[in-house]
Design an enzyme around this catalytic site. Structure first.
Site, PDB file in Angstrom:
ATOM      1  N   CYS A  47      78.810 -23.984 111.217  1.00  0.00           N
ATOM      2  CA  CYS A  47      78.548 -22.597 111.627  1.00  0.00           C
ATOM      3  C   CYS A  47      79.794 -21.929 112.200  1.00  0.00           C
ATOM      4  O   CYS A  47      80.412 -22.446 113.130  1.00  0.00           O
ATOM      5  CB  CYS A  47      77.446 -22.618 112.685  1.00  0.00           C
ATOM      6  N   TYR A 178      78.005 -12.457 105.401  1.00  0.00           N
ATOM      7  CA  TYR A 178      76.573 -12.796 105.374  1.00  0.00           C
ATOM      8  C   TYR A 178      75.762 -11.630 104.807  1.00  0.00           C
ATOM      9  O   TYR A 178      74.800 -11.831 104.080  1.00  0.00           O
ATOM     10  CB  TYR A 178      76.068 -13.134 106.783  1.00  0.00           C
TER      11      TYR A 178
END
Ligand SMILES: N[C@@H](CCC(=O)N[C@@H](CS)C(=O)NCC(=O)O)C(=O)O
Length: 311
Positions: A47, A178
């Site tokens: 992440c 994203y």
């Protein structure tokens, strides 16, 4: 979709706001005082938001003061899990099997997404904070007296400029990739993808004359950018369809990426195995076969040639 948050407006991806935002402080009487070995960081190497906190902890040399446990990069419907494996372990602090347990221990009615990073308080046995922005800042400022490496990543005289650039980079690039990748409508995807490259083009120019974003020293913003750049060619180009150009096609950005990668303590924080397996194997809507691509063939240890660019 089992991704990082989210409602959608017009096929657009919207990230969930962080919920736990308590502040650890050196101020007398603070509910969460600065203390060595009291707080523990739960992270994923995959992440980018968690990666920032791993980097700041490493750069400041806070490893002795703040423990850290890495979750399995493969996340199923039960969410992030603690298991023994290559580069990840069981939870030595609470014996949790899933990160969800930390959220429920903090708020039994919690129904939101269970995200990394998490900063856990071993004393009150609850999550203090699950915002990477806050965690980075607390490490950079409040925890600095405990740091074994004296480094100011958020210098007082540059704070306004840092905050301003952080916001632009977040909107268009860190979260922008994203928004491109998780868009469910063509227009939303295109809007996000074009903005990603407008920002990369701007940065390419900015980094032509400056070694780092604000001159001769890498600051907080550089690391916030780094976590996206280092994933870009490996994941965002293919998986998130940000394929106008690769970072390798930008001479300044690619040199800058190698320069940052080669700063002591950084390379061990970059785990391409976790990064690639996480993205390609846990977003079934985007990659239902879960096949992990073999590339890219890229050497981040190659000379960067940016030493001559000072402030
Ligand atoms: N805004 C959060 C972002 C954290 C985040 O979205 N993490 C993602 C991984 S990159 C996550 O844990 N997602 C799990 C999920 O949504 O189920 C932060 O500030 O740290």
């Amino acid at each position: 979709m089992s991704i990082g948050a989210h409602e959608r407006i017009d096929g657009e991806f919207v990230r969930q706001a962080d919920v736990f935002r308590e502040w650890i402080s050196a101020q007398p009487g603070s509910a969460y005082p600065v203390a060595a070995r009291r707080y523990h960081l739960y992270v994923s190497y995959a992440c980018p938001w968690a990666h920032r906190t791993i980097i700041v902890r490493a750069l400041l040399g806070l490893e002795h003061a703040i423990g850290m446990t890495v979750v399995d990069p493969i996340r199923d419907e039960r969410g992030w899990a603690f298991r023994d494996g290559d580069g990840h372990t069981r939870d030595p602090i609470n014996g949790f099997a899933f990160l969800r347990e930390a959220y429920l221990a903090t708020d039994p009615s919690y129904r939101g997404r269970v995200t990394v990073p998490v900063l856990w308080d071993t004393q009150t046995k609850r999550i203090v904070n699950n915002s990477d922005d806050d965690i980075m800042r607390m490490f950079e400022t409040e925890f600095r007296p405990l740091a074994t490496h004296d480094l100011d990543l958020y210098p007082a005289e540059q704070r306004e400029a840092i905050d301003r650039l952080n916001e632009l980079l977040y909107e268009t690039l860190n979260d922008g990739v994203y928004r491109a990748g998780f868009a469910t409508a063509q227009a939303a995807y295109e809007r996000a993808a074009w903005r990603v490259f407008e920002t990369l083009d701007m940065l390419e120019e900015r980094l032509a004359t400056r070694r780092y974003l604000f001159g001769g020293q890498a600051l907080e913003t550089d690391w916030r950018l780094f976590v996206t750049l280092v994933r870009f060619d490996a994941v965002y180009v293919g998986h998130f369809k940000c394929n106008l150009r690769r970072i390798a096609d930008y001479p300044n950005l690619f040199g800058y990426l190698r320069d940052l990668y080669q700063i002591p303590k950084i390379a061990p924080t970059v785990n391409f195995d976790h990064i690639k397996r996480h993205y390609y194997m846990t977003h079934p809507d985007i990659n239902p076969t879960r096949i992990v691509p073999i590339g890219p063939a890229q050497d981040l240890t190659a000379p960067h040639g940016r030493e001559h660019l000072g402030a």
